[in-house]
Design an enzyme around this catalytic site. Structure first.
Site, PDB file in Angstrom:
ATOM      1  N   LYS A  83      -1.926   5.906 -23.465  1.00 52.04           N
ATOM      2  CA  LYS A  83      -1.618   6.144 -24.886  1.00 52.04           C
ATOM      3  C   LYS A  83      -0.145   5.781 -25.150  1.00 52.04           C
ATOM      4  CE  LYS A  83      -5.641   8.202 -24.218  1.00 52.04           C
ATOM      5  NZ  LYS A  83      -5.856   9.619 -24.061  1.00 52.04           N
ATOM      6  N   ARG A 119     -16.054  12.502 -33.071  1.00 57.05           N
ATOM      7  CA  ARG A 119     -15.369  13.632 -32.451  1.00 57.05           C
ATOM      8  C   ARG A 119     -15.898  14.875 -33.146  1.00 57.05           C
ATOM      9  NH1 ARG A 119     -12.748  12.094 -27.629  1.00 57.05           N
ATOM     10  NH2 ARG A 119     -14.972  12.135 -27.405  1.00 57.05           N
ATOM     11  N   TYR A 147       0.855  -1.202   0.000  1.00 54.90           N
ATOM     12  CA  TYR A 147       0.000   0.000   0.000  1.00 54.90           C
ATOM     13  C   TYR A 147       0.887   1.248   0.000  1.00 54.90           C
ATOM     14  CZ  TYR A 147      -3.952   3.026   0.961  1.00 54.90           C
ATOM     15  OH  TYR A 147      -4.912   3.989   0.855  1.00 54.90           O
ATOM     16  N   PHE A 149      -9.041  18.904 -24.542  1.00 57.29           N
ATOM     17  CA  PHE A 149      -9.462  17.512 -24.625  1.00 57.29           C
ATOM     18  C   PHE A 149     -10.758  17.433 -23.816  1.00 57.29           C
ATOM     19  CE2 PHE A 149      -9.499  13.046 -23.266  1.00 57.29           C
ATOM     20  CZ  PHE A 149      -9.507  12.471 -24.518  1.00 57.29           C
ATOM     21  N   THR A 150     -11.626  16.486 -24.160  1.00 56.29           N
ATOM     22  CA  THR A 150     -12.969  16.450 -23.538  1.00 56.29           C
ATOM     23  C   THR A 150     -12.917  16.493 -22.008  1.00 56.29           C
ATOM     24  OG1 THR A 150     -12.870  14.046 -23.776  1.00 56.29           O
ATOM     25  CG2 THR A 150     -14.152  15.252 -25.420  1.00 56.29           C
ATOM     26  N   ASP A 174       0.519  18.428 -21.315  1.00 52.58           N
ATOM     27  CA  ASP A 174      -0.244  17.178 -21.377  1.00 52.58           C
ATOM     28  C   ASP A 174       0.490  16.255 -22.337  1.00 52.58           C
ATOM     29  OD1 ASP A 174      -1.930  15.064 -21.985  1.00 52.58           O
ATOM     30  OD2 ASP A 174      -3.756  16.266 -21.982  1.00 52.58           O
ATOM     31  N   PHE A 180     -21.489  12.276 -25.000  1.00 53.23           N
ATOM     32  CA  PHE A 180     -21.104  11.298 -26.021  1.00 53.23           C
ATOM     33  C   PHE A 180     -20.914   9.890 -25.458  1.00 53.23           C
ATOM     34  CE2 PHE A 180     -16.586  10.866 -25.006  1.00 53.23           C
ATOM     35  CZ  PHE A 180     -16.309  12.052 -24.338  1.00 53.23           C
TER      36      PHE A 180
HETATM   37  C1  LIG Z   1      -6.736  10.440 -23.149  1.00 51.55           C
HETATM   38  C2  LIG Z   1      -6.336  11.794 -22.874  1.00 51.55           C
HETATM   39  C3  LIG Z   1      -6.610  12.409 -21.643  1.00 51.55           C
HETATM   40  C4  LIG Z   1      -7.417  11.725 -20.567  1.00 51.55           C
HETATM   41  O1  LIG Z   1      -6.798  10.592 -20.130  1.00 51.55           O
HETATM   42  P1  LIG Z   1      -7.604   9.307 -19.592  1.00 51.55           P
HETATM   43  O2  LIG Z   1      -6.544   8.326 -19.243  1.00 51.55           O
HETATM   44  O3  LIG Z   1      -8.493   8.833 -20.699  1.00 51.55           O
HETATM   45  O4  LIG Z   1      -8.394   9.745 -18.411  1.00 51.55           O
HETATM   46  C5  LIG Z   1      -6.148  13.696 -21.450  1.00 51.55           C
HETATM   47  N1  LIG Z   1      -5.469  14.343 -22.402  1.00 51.55           N
HETATM   48  C6  LIG Z   1      -5.209  13.789 -23.594  1.00 51.55           C
HETATM   49  C7  LIG Z   1      -4.446  14.546 -24.604  1.00 51.55           C
HETATM   50  C8  LIG Z   1      -5.628  12.500 -23.878  1.00 51.55           C
HETATM   51  O5  LIG Z   1      -5.359  11.967 -25.079  1.00 51.55           O
END
Ligand SMILES: *Cc1c(COP(=O)(O)O)cnc(C)c1O
Length: 481
Positions: free
Chosen positions: A265, A388, A79, A131-132, A222, A454
């Site tokens: 990613k 998108r 932990y 980003f969303t 990011d 979405f």
């Molecule tokens: C996917 C993504 C996020 C969010 O990440 P999650 O792991 O899906 O919560 C934020 N910024 C960018 C550029 C992304 O591609």
């Protein structure tokens, strides 16, 4: 790696062997029609048993390497104080150059913490593009999101190599208008997801940092798709061809005050993290970490994934790992363009994108052309894509529809998962669909959630066009395809 064949044609060739495979089936078109109807014409609500090629997203769907899987077996399930965390922190220091690392369960968790700690109501957050989940978290914390992309960003038939750049003049004007005190940070998103995986240049990043620093505004990076952005800098920016991906990443990180990523990613695991050299930022974020994510050494992640993330971060600095999805996407896009299908150019970093405004010009934005295209692609191919466009853009505070800048159907190419014959299959069915585009009409919401609609929203096809499209498909390919 890209190989030139004796015919002169260039194709991407994998520099890995496939040792574990997963079965996938192509359901007949009548089943696909039933499945998309049951899913409310929303590809998020499909079940994978009905999907042949899952091109919804590259998030958490990449193939892991043998070394990543092996690392998972030696994880240290504690932990607190897990050795797996210290391995991650060492790799972060090495690959990204940051001394303070905080795992979080995924990218949006990092955004949630950033919003909690750095954003006050009335703030203005500047970024190249949203980003969303970023926008939703920052707005929920009371900020306005200001996207200062350049003129070329929204041109889907471009030859400009860095459409993800932030416009420096607009940034200067925004500082003048709002005052630096109202701008908690400027956020640079690598390989901008919603513009079509388009990168920013090193030059642009440097200029953004210089201007921001002059006004005491921190730069938040990011880096969810950091290795792809580095790959594009190497391919497209003058002076970087001879640099390694690792060196390019190091230079980019020099300009970042705070880094976060969805490791789902580029790093090919399920998790995320925040990293910085500013102890003060780390301490302020850490205070909230146990409440929302978990203790400092696991942050809501499985320690298995923490181990695999350490390996994935190192592996993404291999040019053939960083380049695998850009190279497949470049091939995918060039084949679509050859066949006259309106794909977005230049090819980007996480997916091939179709421009639904050009694919389905007869559908107004109020009837969601990108959503209709995603549903039609599924019916015609069993390939799952993601809308998108306007469906991915929530209504404004007054409940008015906000039309998206771009209407895209995204065909994500998860890293190391699909082969060139899969891509050729998708190209063929997309070409067929383009030839029958007049059969596709719009969509209408039947259930519309208030936030990130979405994901769970349900829609229906106007005039039941799905059935008509399935009949035309069956007439050409027979009932079993
Ligand atoms: C996917 C993504 C996020 C969010 O990440 P999650 O792991 O899906 O919560 C934020 N910024 C960018 C550029 C992304 O591609």
């Amino acid at each position: 790696m890209n190989i030139t064949l004796s015919s002169g044609k260039r194709i991407p060739v994998e520099t890995h062997k496939v040792r574990i495979v997963q079965k996938t089936d192509l359901a007949p078109v009548t089943r696909r029609l039933e499945a998309i109807g049951a899913a409310g014409y929303n590809t998020f609500l499909l079940r994978t048993r009905d999907i042949f090629l899952d091109m919804l997203t590259d998030s958490g769907t990449n193939a892991m390497s043998d070394n990543q899987l092996a690392a998972m077996m030696v994880s240290d399930d504690a932990y607190a104080g897990s050795e797996s965390f210290y391995k991650l922190a060492d790799v972060v220091k090495d690959v990204l150059g940051f001394s303070w690392t905080m795992p979080v369960h995924q990218g949006r968790a990092a955004e949630h913490l950033l919003a909690k700690v750095f954003i006050k109501p009335g703030d203005v957050v500047v970024m190249n593009y949203h980003f969303t989940t970023t926008k939703a978290h920052f707005e929920l914390a009371g900020a306005t999101v200001l996207e200062l992309f350049g003129d070329e960003a929204m041109n889907t038939q471009s030859t400009v190599p860095f459409r993800g750049n932030l416009d420096i003049e607009r940034f200067a004007a925004a500082i003048k208008k709002h005052g630096a005190g109202k701008i908690p940070f400027v956020r640079m998103e690598a390989t901008t997801n919603l513009i079509g995986g388009q990168p920013f240049s090193m030059k642009n990043l440097r200029e953004v940092k210089e201007l921001a620093a002059k006004h005491g505004i921190p730069l938040v990076f990011d880096g969810s798709l950091i290795s792809e952005n580095a790959y594009f800098v190497k391919q497209r920016e003058e002076g970087y061809a001879g640099k390694s991906i690792g060196e390019i990443i190091h230079e980019m990180m020099k300009y970042a005050d705070l880094f976060y990523m969805s490791a789902r990613k580029s790093a090919s695991v399920r998790g995320g993290m925040i990293a910085t050299n500013k102890k003060e930022y780390y301490d302020r974020l850490l205070a909230w970490l146990p409440l929302y994510e978990g203790f400092a050494t696991y942050g809501g992640m499985s320690t298995k994934e923490v181990e695999a993330m350490a390996v994935g971060l190192r592996e993404m600095t291999d040019v053939n790992v960083a380049g695998i999805s850009p190279q497949f996407i470049e091939y995918f896009v060039s084949r679509l363009i050859e066949n006259g299908v309106p794909a977005v150019t230049p090819a980007g970093g996480l997916a091939a994108h179709l421009d639904a405004k050009r694919f389905l010009p007869h559908i107004p934005q109020s009837q969601y052309p990108a959503g209709a295209l995603a549903a039609a692609i599924y019916i015609a191919s069993g390939v799952r894509t993601m809308e998108r466009g306007t469906i991915s853009t929530d209504r404004d505070a007054e409940g008015r529809e906000v039309f998206a800048d771009l209407e895209l159907a995204r065909l994500a190419v998860p890293r190391r998962v699909y082969t060139l014959s899969h891509i050729e299959y998708a190209v063929d069915r997309l070409t067929w669909l383009y030839g029958h585009r007049d059969l596709v009409r719009g969509l209408r919401f039947v259930e519309e959630p208030p936030v990130l609609r979405f994901f769970f929203g349900r829609l229906e096809a106007l005039d039941n066009w799905g059935a008509e499209l399935a009949r035309a498909f069956e007439a050409d390919f027979g009932p079993d395809m």
